[in-house]
Write a protein that holds these residues in place. Structure first.
Motif, PDB file in Angstrom:
ATOM      1  N   ALA A 182      17.273   8.640  31.820  1.00 11.10           N
ATOM      2  CA  ALA A 182      17.195   9.735  31.329  1.00 11.10           C
ATOM      3  C   ALA A 182      17.414  11.093  32.297  1.00 11.10           C
ATOM      4  O   ALA A 182      17.476  10.789  33.535  1.00 11.10           O
ATOM      5  CB  ALA A 182      15.603  10.233  30.844  1.00 11.10           C
ATOM      6  N   GLY A 183      17.789  12.264  32.023  1.00 10.31           N
ATOM      7  CA  GLY A 183      18.067  13.426  32.920  1.00 10.31           C
ATOM      8  C   GLY A 183      18.680  14.463  32.154  1.00 10.31           C
ATOM      9  O   GLY A 183      19.435  14.116  31.176  1.00 10.31           O
ATOM     10  N   ASP A 184      18.513  15.602  32.519  1.00  7.52           N
ATOM     11  CA  ASP A 184      19.246  16.762  31.730  1.00  7.52           C
ATOM     12  C   ASP A 184      19.423  17.845  32.647  1.00  7.52           C
ATOM     13  O   ASP A 184      19.578  18.929  32.403  1.00  7.52           O
ATOM     14  CB  ASP A 184      18.636  17.172  30.509  1.00  7.52           C
ATOM     15  N   THR A 185      19.790  17.627  34.037  1.00  4.88           N
ATOM     16  CA  THR A 185      19.870  18.714  34.891  1.00  4.88           C
ATOM     17  C   THR A 185      21.137  19.260  34.800  1.00  4.88           C
ATOM     18  O   THR A 185      22.048  18.422  34.733  1.00  4.88           O
ATOM     19  CB  THR A 185      19.464  18.188  36.231  1.00  4.88           C
ATOM     20  N   LYS A 186      21.403  20.475  34.998  1.00  2.06           N
ATOM     21  CA  LYS A 186      22.678  21.238  34.771  1.00  2.06           C
ATOM     22  C   LYS A 186      23.031  21.546  36.107  1.00  2.06           C
ATOM     23  O   LYS A 186      22.055  22.014  36.933  1.00  2.06           O
ATOM     24  CB  LYS A 186      22.671  22.443  33.691  1.00  2.06           C
ATOM     25  N   ALA A 187      24.442  21.721  36.144  1.00  2.00           N
ATOM     26  CA  ALA A 187      24.723  22.451  37.419  1.00  2.00           C
ATOM     27  C   ALA A 187      26.271  22.964  37.153  1.00  2.00           C
ATOM     28  O   ALA A 187      26.939  22.586  36.364  1.00  2.00           O
ATOM     29  CB  ALA A 187      25.000  21.465  38.720  1.00  2.00           C
ATOM     30  N   GLU A 188      26.599  23.946  38.077  1.00  2.00           N
ATOM     31  CA  GLU A 188      28.032  24.500  37.750  1.00  2.00           C
ATOM     32  C   GLU A 188      28.932  23.489  38.000  1.00  2.00           C
ATOM     33  O   GLU A 188      28.926  22.612  39.039  1.00  2.00           O
ATOM     34  CB  GLU A 188      28.129  25.712  38.629  1.00  2.00           C
ATOM     35  N   ASP A 189      30.075  23.629  37.207  1.00  2.00           N
ATOM     36  CA  ASP A 189      31.247  22.595  37.254  1.00  2.00           C
ATOM     37  C   ASP A 189      32.255  23.451  38.159  1.00  2.00           C
ATOM     38  O   ASP A 189      32.818  24.196  37.432  1.00  2.00           O
ATOM     39  CB  ASP A 189      31.642  22.043  36.074  1.00  2.00           C
ATOM     40  N   LEU A 190      32.628  22.857  39.152  1.00  2.81           N
ATOM     41  CA  LEU A 190      33.678  23.729  39.806  1.00  2.81           C
ATOM     42  C   LEU A 190      34.823  22.829  40.229  1.00  2.81           C
ATOM     43  O   LEU A 190      35.610  23.065  40.889  1.00  2.81           O
ATOM     44  CB  LEU A 190      33.177  24.199  41.495  1.00  2.81           C
ATOM     45  N   ARG A 191      34.956  21.793  39.298  1.00  3.85           N
ATOM     46  CA  ARG A 191      35.956  20.843  39.849  1.00  3.85           C
ATOM     47  C   ARG A 191      37.515  21.647  39.343  1.00  3.85           C
ATOM     48  O   ARG A 191      37.395  22.408  38.494  1.00  3.85           O
ATOM     49  CB  ARG A 191      36.043  19.585  38.535  1.00  3.85           C
ATOM     50  N   GLY A 192      38.402  21.326  40.115  1.00  2.00           N
ATOM     51  CA  GLY A 192      39.634  21.997  40.015  1.00  2.00           C
ATOM     52  C   GLY A 192      39.583  23.409  41.061  1.00  2.00           C
ATOM     53  O   GLY A 192      40.568  23.671  41.214  1.00  2.00           O
ATOM     54  N   GLN A 193      38.389  24.120  41.163  1.00  2.10           N
ATOM     55  CA  GLN A 193      38.478  24.908  41.877  1.00  2.10           C
ATOM     56  C   GLN A 193      38.266  24.728  43.332  1.00  2.10           C
ATOM     57  O   GLN A 193      38.274  25.679  44.337  1.00  2.10           O
ATOM     58  CB  GLN A 193      37.232  26.007  41.467  1.00  2.10           C
ATOM     59  N   HIS A 194      37.739  23.695  43.699  1.00  5.87           N
ATOM     60  CA  HIS A 194      37.763  23.420  45.255  1.00  5.87           C
ATOM     61  C   HIS A 194      39.099  22.706  45.532  1.00  5.87           C
ATOM     62  O   HIS A 194      39.619  21.607  44.958  1.00  5.87           O
ATOM     63  CB  HIS A 194      36.555  22.128  45.361  1.00  5.87           C
ATOM     64  N   VAL A 195      39.832  23.183  46.559  1.00  7.56           N
ATOM     65  CA  VAL A 195      41.131  22.683  46.847  1.00  7.56           C
ATOM     66  C   VAL A 195      40.834  22.104  48.330  1.00  7.56           C
ATOM     67  O   VAL A 195      40.511  23.078  49.263  1.00  7.56           O
ATOM     68  CB  VAL A 195      42.231  23.817  46.502  1.00  7.56           C
ATOM     69  N   ASP A 196      40.857  20.964  48.475  1.00 11.98           N
ATOM     70  CA  ASP A 196      40.973  20.575  49.856  1.00 11.98           C
ATOM     71  C   ASP A 196      41.974  20.956  50.623  1.00 11.98           C
ATOM     72  O   ASP A 196      43.011  21.068  50.255  1.00 11.98           O
ATOM     73  CB  ASP A 196      40.931  18.915  49.689  1.00 11.98           C
ATOM     74  N   ALA A 197      41.688  21.263  51.570  1.00 12.26           N
ATOM     75  CA  ALA A 197      42.336  21.978  53.019  1.00 12.26           C
ATOM     76  C   ALA A 197      43.802  21.007  53.070  1.00 12.26           C
ATOM     77  O   ALA A 197      44.942  21.714  53.223  1.00 12.26           O
ATOM     78  CB  ALA A 197      41.704  22.117  53.965  1.00 12.26           C
ATOM     79  N   SER A 198      43.515  19.915  53.171  1.00 10.03           N
ATOM     80  CA  SER A 198      44.776  18.950  53.351  1.00 10.03           C
ATOM     81  C   SER A 198      45.927  19.090  52.058  1.00 10.03           C
ATOM     82  O   SER A 198      46.882  19.053  52.461  1.00 10.03           O
ATOM     83  CB  SER A 198      44.297  17.394  53.459  1.00 10.03           C
TER      84      SER A 198
END
Lengths: 429, 507
Positions: free
Chosen positions: A105-121
């Motif tokens: 069970a669980g329903d914690t929400k979080a901001e979804d930043l996938r795609g906006q984090h660009v790895d430096a490499s």
């Protein structure tokens, strides 16, 4: 280096407006203004991050969702393995962990930043366009499309930063599938396009098939997913002459390099023609990396496969025939690990026994620096010339491996992998 | 290196970066360098499958050859390399073309532009062009200008120019040439070649220093007492008298090859393995280098010229007797000198540099001599204790050796020197690529790490300016010392080190 965020808040647009918006954005390309879009490549990423999403939803990890393999994520996943009663040898980011967490069970929400984090490499390679497909846990979620232009911070010494853009498609599986229509115009024909499938290979075969059409170059990780499906996909792609790169194969480079290094001195080379036995120990029960290494050795030494079989202990045995007709026994054995690597099925030890007719037998043992290989060191080698080497463990984040591939600019499948993967598939089938 | 059976596990392991579709244009295609070095290097790259299928080579010179004549002449000059690999050559040479071009004639450049467009269509080379100026040095500037005027260097990401040595004749001419070429394109488009930097062993100095923790802490004035850099040739001037008479050993070898070895040996650790970071460190150390006595350079530099030698059965002519050489020539065929580097790492450590023709052995090496132990507890079997030495062998017998003292077996506690040896041949068993193979590939990849930047070239010329001015203005102050062919140079060169209580290493 820490990942860079896009410098502007992504703009949410209706999917159908995205191509026109980007065309307008780069349509005024004026090199003299320093605002030119990079003439480099496009990278399309399947970024499910299921384990991260589940850990956040169940309150075991704080957000945001980034899709990046950060240390907190790995630590939380290791703790979850214990909590959900999985075997200790379960790789922390494997599908088994995400599946087990899905039942909690669980329903914690979080901001979804996938795609906006660009790895430096990756950002240092100045991709023209990064498109991220971010599937959500809620399979019914509608499609959201986000767009942002970004300029990597200029390298030391200044110079004009060539800019790129980031496109994120977020939603449930069906919504994403419907959204694929906007991809084609987003991938300019004059730029090479790569597709990085950063998830299990068997989790959404329809999407994978649609994304990885030629001439797009596919990057997969054959350590993720059903072993036979992984190898079959590799072999099929190679057979169809469609470019494919495998991060699991890339992680083998220290094993290939160390074994080749052992036989660099010319006086040892003859031993390669007289190998009679090859043993490989791999972490857990995912044998693909072991199979790839065994197949590479067999291919390089000209061995012919006589037959193979699965053993009761989930290991694999095979018999090869050397060019001079002598049989070579090969065995891949799974070994449980207390602190498994995040990559399933990593090789932990290799033993190669050679028995030349006119020279003493030679035993080469390569051992991963992360653990011992007592099993391989045991058993009647006292009369042999013993050569032992420690193989460095590849601790690079997966983004660095991908960057290495992209930087190399290889637009075809690595010829060694092309020769190896079909044989590895045969060993398993 | 000796030929050995290839290690089958080594095949294909090198993950070379892939060269983008490319047309390489060689100006001076009828010259020596093209068939002796450049085309063989390109053919080697082709055989190693490191050239893209969309590759073309366009030879340009004033001779009115056809494509086919160019292919044939190259094949003839390369002899067995072609006849032993006929099928590969046929594939490779299908991408070879020729265009008669005089760089001084603007209409020829227009024609060249059209030919390049045609080749782009034919070989899908996508306008990526590397122009290689293998022409007389006096045409480097005008050649670049002609290319720029014809719009062939307009795209800084798709066009580059490779310039052979020598880059200038002295500091001011190098500065002037830099101004001209930099006006033709961006610095990142200019690749000044020094084939010594293409040698594995020169590059290995960097790896040895910066990939191992044991060397860098002792790579400084606290532990190293002196450094010797030698490039010895057994051959004489051969067919190069015309060029050599105007250059001499100082310009031909010291200012470029030996100075590059010095820079790589002495440079500070770069922050990262990045072309600009490495070239900045090399430029910095050259800017800190100076002749040991700039006011009276004759105290720190010896010039020599080989005289006759050899045996009765195989006599060797002296330099002045060589065809094409002025019988009263004062061109040096040997130079030895002492340098200092005024920085925290090297202050007070002498760098001795020497090069010469007709010496007894062909070899290049860097020798680092360490300070002696502060207290000698043991008798030395050889009479006097020997200092530790690290010898980096650039060619031949590529490798490294470390000399240190151990206990001489038997009763008593006497020390004697032994050598710990690393040999490329024994460890890798495979020949390393010719310098040009590496450098041509790097130029086409746009990687300038192993090419000299404008400030490096200028710093190298500035270093030797007092000597060049002295030779120009009052040559008698830097006299030519004759030495017999196949000896280790003039006695005055030994005296240069003897003043510091040292000897040249006799390899």
């Amino acid at each position: 280096m820490s990942p860079q965020l896009t410098l502007q808040t992504p703009l949410e647009l209706p999917p159908s407006d995205v191509p026109a918006y980007l065309e307008q954005l780069w349509g005024q390309d004026q090199p003299s203004t320093g605002n030119a879009g990079a003439h480099t490549f496009c990278l399309l990423i399947w970024q499910p991050a299921w384990t991260e999403q589940q850990l956040i939803r169940t309150g075991r990890l704080s957000g945001p969702i980034t899709g990046v393999q950060r240390q907190e994520l790995i630590a939380a996943a290791r703790e979850a393995v214990i909590e959900v009663d999985l075997p200790l040898s379960t790789p922390p980011l494997s599908a088994a962990v995400a599946d087990a967490l899905a039942g909690l069970a669980g329903d914690t929400k979080a901001e979804d930043l996938r795609g906006q984090h660009v790895d430096a490499s990756v950002s240092s390679l100045r991709p023209r366009r990064l498109i991220t497909l971010a599937p959500t846990l809620d399979a019914t979620q509608e499609l959201e499309t986000l767009v942002a232009a970004y300029c990597p911070l200029p390298e030391e010494g200044g110079g004009t930063a060539a800019c790129g853009d980031v496109v994120v498609l977020r939603g449930g599986h069906d919504a994403l599938r419907r959204g694929l229509g906007i991809l084609q115009p987003l991938l300019p024909e004059d730029l090479p396009s790569w597709v990085w499938w950063n998830g299990n290979l068997d989790e959404a075969p329809d999407l994978l098939r649609q994304l990885a059409i030629g001439p797009r170059r596919l990057i997969i990780d054959s350590a993720l997913g059903d072993p036979l499906a992984c190898l079959d996909l590799l072999a099929a792609r190679i057979d169809a002459r469609l470019a494919v790169n495998d991060l699991n194969w890339l992680r083998l480079r220290s094993w290939r390099e160390t074994l080749a290094m052992v036989f660099d001195p010319p006086h040892r080379r003859d031993a390669l023609s007289h190998v009679v036995q090859l043993d490989l120990d791999v972490e857990g029960e995912h044998p693909v990396q072991g199979l790839l290494l065994a197949a590479w050795i067999a291919d390089r030494l000209g061995w012919h496969l006589n037959g193979s079989q699965r053993n009761e202990d989930h290991g694999i045995s095979a018999e090869f025939q050397r060019p001079d007709g002598v049989a070579v026994q090969m065995r891949i054995a799974p070994v449980p690990m207390g602190a498994p690597s995040i990559h399933p099925g990593q090789i932990v030890g290799l033993r190669l026994i050679s028995k030349p007719e006119s020279a003493p037998a030679m035993c080469v043992i390569l051992c991963a620096e992360s653990g011992g290989c007592m099993r391989l060191e045991a058993g009647g080698m006292a009369s042999m010339e013993l050569l032992e080497e420690v193989v460095p463990v590849q601790n690079q984040p997966v983004e660095a491996d991908v960057a290495r591939l992209l930087e190399g600019g290889h637009d075809t499948t690595n010829p060694l992998l092309a020769a190896t993967a079909p044989l590895a598939a045969k060993l398993l089938s | 290196m000796s030929a050995t059976i290839t290690n089958p596990l080594r095949v294909g392991l090198r993950q070379e970066r892939v060269i983008a579709p490319q047309c390489l244009i060689i100006f001076g295609a009828s010259g020596d360098l093209t068939h002796r070095k450049l085309v063989p290097a390109l053919f080697e790259l082709f055989q190693q499958r490191r050239l893209p299928s969309e590759f073309a080579l366009l030879g340009c010179a004033r001779r009115p050859w056809s494509d086919e004549e160019f292919r044939q002449k190259m094949a003839e000059a390369m002899g067995a390399k072609v006849s032993d690999n006929r099928m590969a050559w046929d594939q490779f040479s299908a991408g070879m073309f020729y265009e008669p071009v005089d760089l001084q004639q603007p209409e020829d450049l227009v024609k060249l532009g059209h030919r390049l467009q045609e080749i782009d269509r034919l070989r899908a080379t996508r306008s990526n062009r590397t122009f290689y100026l293998s022409v007389s040095p006096k045409f480097y500037g005008s050649g670049c200008r002609a290319l720029a005027d014809a719009g062939l260097l307009k795209d800084p990401d798709r066009s580059r120019v490779v310039i052979e040595k020598p880059f200038g004749r002295d500091y001011s001419s190098a500065q002037a040439l830099n101004k001209v070429v930099q006006a033709c394109g961006q610095e990142k488009q200019i690749f000044r070649i020094d084939h010594y930097l293409g040698k594995e062993t020169v590059q290995n100095i960097m790896v040895l220093r910066f990939a191992n923790t044991i060397f860098e802490p002792i790579w400084n004035r606290n532990y190293i007492s002196s450094v010797q850099i030698t490039a010895a040739e057994t051959v004489g001037v051969e067919e190069r008298a015309g060029y050599y008479e105007t250059s001499g050993a100082l310009r031909d070898m010291v200012q470029n090859h030996l100075t590059q070895m010095l820079a790589i040996t002495a440079m500070e650790t770069p922050g990262r393995f990045d072309p600009e970071a490495i070239r900045s460190e090399k430029a910095k150390v050259l800017q800190a280098a100076r002749l040991a006595d700039e006011q009276e350079p004759w105290n720190c530099c010896i010039r020599g010229q080989y005289g006759p030698g050899g045996s009765q059965a195989a006599p060797l002519a002296g330099y002045r007797q060589e065809p094409g050489v002025d019988p009263n020539s004062t061109t040096e065929t040997y130079v030895a000198m002492k340098l200092f580097i005024d920085n925290w790492r090297w202050q007070g450590v002498p760098f001795y540099v020497r090069t010469g023709k007709r010496l007894p052995k062909r070899l290049s090496e860097v020798v680092l001599t360490f300070r002696e132990a502060p207290v000698h507890l043991f008798d030395a079997a050889g009479g006097s204790p020997t200092a530790n030495q690290l010898i980096l062998r650039i060619q031949p017998d590529e490798g490294a050796e470390f000399r240190f003292d151990v206990k001489s077996p038997g009763s008593g506690m006497r020390s004697r020197p032994v050598e710990m040896e690393f040999s490329y041949d024994e460890s890798f068993g495979e020949p390393s690529d010719e310098g040009y193979v590496r450098l041509l590939a790097d130029a086409m990849l746009g990687d300038p790490t192993l090419f000299t930047r404008s400030d490096e070239v200028e710093a190298a010329w500035r270093l030797y300016t007092p000597l060049l001015e002295l030779i120009e203005d009052s040559p008698w102050q830097l006299p030519i010392h004759p030495y017999e062919s196949r000896t280790w140079g003039p006695a005055a060169s030994d005296a240069l080190l003897a003043r510091d209580g040292l000897l040249w290493r006799r390899p």
